[in-house]
Design an enzyme around this catalytic site. Structure first.
Site: not given
Ligand SMILES: [Zn+2]
Length: 310
Positions: A127, A164, A166, A248
């Site tokens: 991120h 991931d 996200h 996740d």
């Molecule tokens: Zn994540």
């Protein structure tokens, strides 16, 4: 052929604040899982720190110096955004997380006995945008790894594969107009950070996003990779594969709503290794990103490592 496992104790001291999901226990859970007898053959090493020059492969120098200058007193936190903060150990941990990625690249590119490497480090990186820390991330470790492989080892094309849950907005931002790096990501949508629409293709057509709705299971996850993302990776003919390995998307994870299981992560890792064997001389560098249910994180990482070990 051996698999290298890199970690650093500073990853156990970095904290974002009290009761934060991205906590030292995550790394403890991963390392405890890898203490099992079946992982005795891993080659273990302590991650060196990255140099400022290496961090600048993904960030402007001012940003790198600013992050490294943030060293609050023990027991205090310096907030960077709503859910990202630094304590006294964070700069050190971020230096070694990026340094692990660099050392992993050096090992798979220059050490004939190592073809795969896994970095069990914190903080995660996908991120972190070139000029902005966010989402528990300080430095873009995957981008640093890819560009280090190009600069130090003369590789041309590198693919970053991010599973991931996200979207890796930071990685995408850093490589948006870089035709030498392909970024392929599966992620839940809608979900933080609310980027990663399938129309986002990069200035060079080098970005491939596959979105999964809340509730999607391992069948949908496998289909996204088998039918859309892995064919794009293969067509790119990369010379190294870098994995942003976040766990996740697991059904037990508290931060998202996918229903992927550890066997799905093992399946995808197998497929990635197959491509690496065919196109990249076997070279795979995998970096720990998210994963916030400790039991699922441990089991998923073990499945990932089993596949990396072949
Ligand atoms: Zn994540």
């Amino acid at each position: 052929m051996s698999v290298l496992l890199l970690t650093h104790p500073s990853g156990l001291a970095h904290e974002n604040g009290e009761d934060h999901p991205e906590c030292p226990d995550r790394l403890r859970a991963v390392m405890a899982a890898l203490e099992a007898e079946e992982f005795a053959c891993l080659v273990r090493d302590v991650a060196p720190p990255a140099t400022e020059d290496q961090l600048c492969l993904a960030h402007p120098a001012e940003y790198v110096r600013w992050i490294l200058s943030i060293r609050p007193q023990p027991g205090h936190f310096t907030p960077l955004d709503g859910d990202t903060a630094m304590n006294h150990a964070s700069a050190e941990a971020a230096l070694h997380a990026a340094g692990a990625a660099v050392a992993a690249v050096d090992a798979v590119c220059a050490d004939d006995s190592i073809r795969r490497a896994f970095c069990a480090t914190r903080p995660p990186g996908h991120h972190a945008e070139p000029r902005r820390a966010m989402g528990f991330c300080l430095f873009g470790n995957a981008v640093i790894a890819a560009r280090h492989a190009q600069r130090a080892h003369g590789l041309g094309r590198v693919a970053i594969l991010d599973f991931d849950v996200h979207h890796g907005n930071g990685t995408q931002a850093a490589v948006w107009d870089d035709p030498t790096i392909l970024f392929a990501s599966s992620h839940q949508s809608p979900c933080y950070p609310y980027t990663g629409a399938e129309e986002e293709r990069g200035a060079a057509g080098n970005i491939f996003n596959a979105t999964l709705p809340p509730g999607a299971d391992g069948t949908a996850f496998r289909a996204a990779w088998a039918q859309r993302l892995l064919p794009a990776v293969e067509a790119f003919a990369p010379e190294l594969l870098v994995i942003s390995a976040g766990f996740d998307a697991h059904a037990r994870d508290p931060l998202a709503q996918l229903r992927v299981r550890e066997a799905d992560f093992g399946w995808l890792t197998d497929e990635i290794c197959r491509i690496a064997d065919r196109l990249c001389g076997g070279r795979v560098v995998s970096l720990l990103e998210g994963g916030y249910d400790l039991e699922a994180l441990a089991a998923s990482t073990a499945a990932h490592l089993r596949a990396l070990m072949g």
